[in-house]
Design a protein around this motif. Structure first.
Motif, PDB file in Angstrom:
ATOM      1  N   GLN A  93     -27.117 -14.523  -6.326  1.00  0.00           N
ATOM      2  CA  GLN A  93     -26.063 -13.784  -6.900  1.00  0.00           C
ATOM      3  C   GLN A  93     -24.842 -13.855  -6.077  1.00  0.00           C
ATOM      4  N   LEU A  94     -24.921 -14.387  -4.947  1.00  0.00           N
ATOM      5  CA  LEU A  94     -23.968 -14.480  -3.803  1.00  0.00           C
ATOM      6  C   LEU A  94     -22.691 -15.364  -4.108  1.00  0.00           C
ATOM      7  N   LYS A  95     -21.490 -15.049  -4.050  1.00  0.00           N
ATOM      8  CA  LYS A  95     -20.410 -15.755  -4.249  1.00  0.00           C
ATOM      9  C   LYS A  95     -19.796 -16.124  -3.012  1.00  0.00           C
ATOM     10  N   ASN A  96     -18.719 -16.985  -3.017  1.00  0.00           N
ATOM     11  CA  ASN A  96     -18.228 -17.448  -1.762  1.00  0.00           C
ATOM     12  C   ASN A  96     -16.590 -17.227  -2.148  1.00  0.00           C
ATOM     13  N   SER A  97     -15.733 -16.802  -1.044  1.00  0.00           N
ATOM     14  CA  SER A  97     -14.387 -16.866  -1.130  1.00  0.00           C
ATOM     15  C   SER A  97     -13.867 -18.253  -1.488  1.00  0.00           C
ATOM     16  N   TRP A  98     -12.953 -18.493  -2.007  1.00  0.00           N
ATOM     17  CA  TRP A  98     -12.469 -19.738  -2.244  1.00  0.00           C
ATOM     18  C   TRP A  98     -10.944 -20.050  -2.445  1.00  0.00           C
ATOM     19  N   ILE A  99     -10.523 -20.975  -1.999  1.00  0.00           N
ATOM     20  CA  ILE A  99      -8.950 -21.346  -2.006  1.00  0.00           C
ATOM     21  C   ILE A  99      -8.675 -22.693  -2.641  1.00  0.00           C
ATOM     22  N   SER A 100      -7.696 -22.837  -3.532  1.00  0.00           N
ATOM     23  CA  SER A 100      -7.516 -24.016  -3.868  1.00  0.00           C
ATOM     24  C   SER A 100      -5.903 -24.522  -3.643  1.00  0.00           C
ATOM     25  N   THR A 101      -5.430 -25.698  -3.401  1.00  0.00           N
ATOM     26  CA  THR A 101      -4.190 -26.034  -3.070  1.00  0.00           C
ATOM     27  C   THR A 101      -3.664 -27.116  -4.230  1.00  0.00           C
ATOM     28  N   ASP A 102      -2.688 -27.028  -4.550  1.00  0.00           N
ATOM     29  CA  ASP A 102      -1.903 -28.005  -5.781  1.00  0.00           C
ATOM     30  C   ASP A 102      -1.019 -28.813  -4.921  1.00  0.00           C
ATOM     31  N   GLU A 103      -0.433 -29.999  -5.685  1.00  0.00           N
ATOM     32  CA  GLU A 103       0.162 -30.927  -5.203  1.00  0.00           C
ATOM     33  C   GLU A 103       1.654 -30.725  -4.540  1.00  0.00           C
ATOM     34  N   THR A 104       1.978 -29.370  -4.697  1.00  0.00           N
ATOM     35  CA  THR A 104       3.317 -28.672  -4.130  1.00  0.00           C
ATOM     36  C   THR A 104       3.051 -28.020  -2.686  1.00  0.00           C
ATOM     37  N   GLY A 105       1.569 -27.933  -2.303  1.00  0.00           N
ATOM     38  CA  GLY A 105       1.191 -27.276  -1.192  1.00  0.00           C
ATOM     39  C   GLY A 105       1.057 -25.754  -1.338  1.00  0.00           C
ATOM     40  N   THR A 106       1.282 -25.373  -2.552  1.00  0.00           N
ATOM     41  CA  THR A 106       0.832 -23.764  -3.183  1.00  0.00           C
ATOM     42  C   THR A 106      -0.496 -23.725  -2.828  1.00  0.00           C
ATOM     43  N   MET A 107      -0.876 -22.564  -1.958  1.00  0.00           N
ATOM     44  CA  MET A 107      -2.416 -22.177  -2.062  1.00  0.00           C
ATOM     45  C   MET A 107      -2.683 -21.101  -2.647  1.00  0.00           C
ATOM     46  N   LEU A 108      -3.773 -20.857  -3.506  1.00  0.00           N
ATOM     47  CA  LEU A 108      -3.969 -19.716  -4.137  1.00  0.00           C
ATOM     48  C   LEU A 108      -5.545 -19.646  -4.082  1.00  0.00           C
ATOM     49  N   GLY A 109      -6.176 -18.313  -3.940  1.00  0.00           N
ATOM     50  CA  GLY A 109      -7.770 -18.173  -3.684  1.00  0.00           C
ATOM     51  C   GLY A 109      -7.965 -16.732  -3.807  1.00  0.00           C
ATOM     52  N   GLN A 110      -9.327 -16.573  -3.494  1.00  0.00           N
ATOM     53  CA  GLN A 110      -9.911 -15.425  -3.562  1.00  0.00           C
ATOM     54  C   GLN A 110     -10.665 -14.936  -2.343  1.00  0.00           C
ATOM     55  N   LYS A 111     -10.442 -13.910  -1.879  1.00  0.00           N
ATOM     56  CA  LYS A 111     -11.205 -13.488  -0.497  1.00  0.00           C
ATOM     57  C   LYS A 111     -12.306 -12.509  -0.800  1.00  0.00           C
ATOM     58  N   LEU A 112     -13.787 -12.692  -0.408  1.00  0.00           N
ATOM     59  CA  LEU A 112     -14.346 -11.703  -0.731  1.00  0.00           C
ATOM     60  C   LEU A 112     -14.888 -10.846   0.222  1.00  0.00           C
ATOM     61  N   THR A 113     -14.825  -9.553   0.309  1.00  0.00           N
ATOM     62  CA  THR A 113     -15.193  -8.795   1.481  1.00  0.00           C
ATOM     63  C   THR A 113     -16.197  -7.763   1.271  1.00  0.00           C
ATOM     64  N   ALA A 114     -17.026  -7.520   2.092  1.00  0.00           N
ATOM     65  CA  ALA A 114     -18.296  -6.637   1.762  1.00  0.00           C
ATOM     66  C   ALA A 114     -17.639  -5.312   2.124  1.00  0.00           C
ATOM     67  N   LEU A 115     -17.902  -4.220   1.300  1.00  0.00           N
ATOM     68  CA  LEU A 115     -17.635  -2.746   1.418  1.00  0.00           C
ATOM     69  C   LEU A 115     -18.183  -2.288   2.824  1.00  0.00           C
ATOM     70  N   ASP A 116     -17.228  -1.439   3.585  1.00  0.00           N
ATOM     71  CA  ASP A 116     -17.974  -1.001   4.993  1.00  0.00           C
ATOM     72  C   ASP A 116     -18.925  -0.178   5.040  1.00  0.00           C
ATOM     73  N   ALA A 117     -18.888   0.837   4.186  1.00  0.00           N
ATOM     74  CA  ALA A 117     -20.070   1.601   4.071  1.00  0.00           C
ATOM     75  C   ALA A 117     -20.211   2.164   2.664  1.00  0.00           C
ATOM     76  N   VAL A 118     -21.600   2.207   2.482  1.00  0.00           N
ATOM     77  CA  VAL A 118     -22.237   2.660   1.012  1.00  0.00           C
ATOM     78  C   VAL A 118     -23.260   3.718   1.524  1.00  0.00           C
ATOM     79  N   GLY A 119     -23.106   4.728   0.392  1.00  0.00           N
ATOM     80  CA  GLY A 119     -24.089   5.896   0.682  1.00  0.00           C
ATOM     81  C   GLY A 119     -25.080   5.804  -0.634  1.00  0.00           C
ATOM     82  N   VAL A 120     -26.432   5.790  -0.395  1.00  0.00           N
ATOM     83  CA  VAL A 120     -27.443   5.670  -1.202  1.00  0.00           C
ATOM     84  C   VAL A 120     -28.428   6.959  -1.546  1.00  0.00           C
ATOM     85  N   TYR A 121     -28.015   7.471  -2.849  1.00  0.00           N
ATOM     86  CA  TYR A 121     -28.717   8.774  -3.190  1.00  0.00           C
ATOM     87  C   TYR A 121     -30.045   8.316  -3.670  1.00  0.00           C
ATOM     88  N   VAL A 122     -31.182   9.047  -3.234  1.00  0.00           N
ATOM     89  CA  VAL A 122     -32.660   8.790  -3.615  1.00  0.00           C
ATOM     90  C   VAL A 122     -33.058  10.186  -4.134  1.00  0.00           C
TER      91      VAL A 122
END
Length: 421
Positions: A93-122
């Motif tokens: 299921q893992l996805k990667n961050s991505w960046i695309s650049t067009d002919e004008t030099g504009t750069m668009l993308g998406q950065k994936l970052t894991a959450l720092d801390a998660v609590g699990v209730y059992v």
């Protein structure tokens, strides 16, 4: 079990349990007290509700490692193999961050970052659910979460279940607190002197835990407000009555409010399954719970044909759906709403609960119409990346300023125009 013919007015959904006014008030008071008094409030409520006076909340690493050692070699190998299956599935299921650049030099993308801390209730106390540990912790680990905190209410001896601690160790948890209830949710959400706050809380619990998660949502993220378990079995003449009955009871024994439904095109199968359910109930250790579930929420729906049966399934949007038909893949293609889909005779629901790999934390009470099983995406956040080139800016500045003025936001327009054209 009640047998009825399907009609467009057939009611399949249960009402959502939002708790009583007293329960909601009690949860709000507990959360307020934990926010104000921290560890003292957590200790007070643990003694009040669990009957345990704790000297410390944290479980030592020695105790965690000792729990693993107390498992038999076979038991440990089973948990480790289940963990490997769950990890392998979620890694896909893992996805990667991505960046695309067009002919004008504009750069668009998406950065994936894991959450720092998660609590699990059992859940804890009289019950022990090591499978719940694996299903909630492993996708968070795969996502890259660095700090995973587990909380679980202690038993009357002031200890956690050995199997739960062992599963936590195998899954990769290093921080465990023997606290439960609304006070544990509040501690995770807001922090105490002992417990550092987290960013998201996941995992099932009783009505007080569910209400507490709802109450803290917004200050932290949560996975879902899960209701009692559900199973729908969609079966034709190829299904075997005793197996279908066993599958229906596998969910009924969870909770007196669990929902077990057979949807079939065969009236003869409906009557055979109803008889088998009554027969198998007599020897179930959790007979009282399963009997109440079947009586109040169990149902067999007989449909005219497979199209109508699939319509019934999509109306129910069940947490678990078993398809036991001549061609389950063909039927599955027409199913739009289900949390997890089990195909064929040998894909009984417990295969998914414990071992196959897909997550068993699933949407309930019809929410499969718009939500998904717990997955790696639940433990990552996405940031958009925008780097506009000078060429693209000059080309579009006037359009952007005009759009801003359409909304009456002059400062937006001037921010663009301040850079020239």
């Amino acid at each position: 079990m009640k047998i009825e013919r399907f009609t467009e007015g057939t009611s399949l959904k249960r009402s959502v349990d939002s708790g009583t006014a007293d329960q909601r008030k009690a949860v709000q008071d507990i959360i307020d007290e934990v926010r104000k008094s921290g560890d003292g409030a957590v200790a007070y409520y643990t003694e009040k509700f669990d009957g345990v006076k704790l000297k410390q909340f944290a479980v030592s690493m020695k105790e965690i490692e000792g729990a693993v050692d107390e498992l038999s070699e076979y038991e440990r190998s089973i948990i480790e193999e289940a963990a490997a299956n769950i990890r392998s599935f979620h890694e896909k299921q893992l996805k990667n961050s991505w960046i695309s650049t067009d002919e004008t030099g504009t750069m668009l993308g998406q950065k994936l970052t894991a959450l720092d801390a998660v609590g699990v209730y059992v859940p804890g106390g009289t019950a022990a659910y090591p499978s719940s540990v694996l299903m909630n912790v492993i996708p968070a680990k795969v996502a890259g979460v660095e700090r995973i905190v587990m909380v679980s209410p202690p038993g009357k001896d002031g200890k956690l279940s050995k199997s739960v601690m062992a599963a936590a160790k195998i899954a990769g948890v290093t921080e465990i607190y023997q606290i439960g209830g609304a006070q544990a949710v509040a501690a995770l959400a807001y922090g105490t002197d002992t417990i550092e706050k987290v960013d998201k809380i996941v995992g099932p619990g009783n009505i007080y835990v569910a209400l507490a998660k709802r109450e803290v949502f917004g200050d932290v993220a949560i996975d879902m407000i899960a209701g009692p378990s559900e199973i729908a079995v969609l079966a034709d003449e190829t299904a075997i009555a005793k197996e279908v009955a066993a599958d229906l009871l596998s969910q009924a024994e969870h909770d007196a409010r669990a929902c077990s439904v057979l949807i079939t095109t065969e009236a003869s199968l409906a009557h055979e399954v109803a008889k088998e359910v009554e027969k198998q109930l007599t020897s179930l250790p959790r007979r009282e719970i399963a009997e109440a579930s079947i009586r109040d929420y169990g149902k067999i729906i007989v449909c005219e044909d497979m199209n109508q049966a699939i319509m019934a399934v999509n109306t129910l949007a069940p947490e678990h759906l078993e398809i036991i038909t001549k061609d389950p893949l063909e039927v599955m293609a027409q199913v739009r709403h289900a949390g997890a889909i089990f195909l064929g005779r040998y894909s009984t629901e417990p295969v998914g609960d414990y071992f196959a790999g897909p997550n068993h934390v699933l949407p309930t009470n019809g929410t499969a119409r718009f939500s998904s099983p717990l997955n790696v995406d639940d433990f990552q956040k996405k940031s958009s990346i925008i780097m506009y080139s000078q060429t693209a800016f000059k080309k579009n500045a006037e359009k952007i300023a005009t759009f801003a003025r359409l909304e009456g936001l002059e400062a937006h327009a001037r921010a663009v125009e301040s850079r020239g054209k």
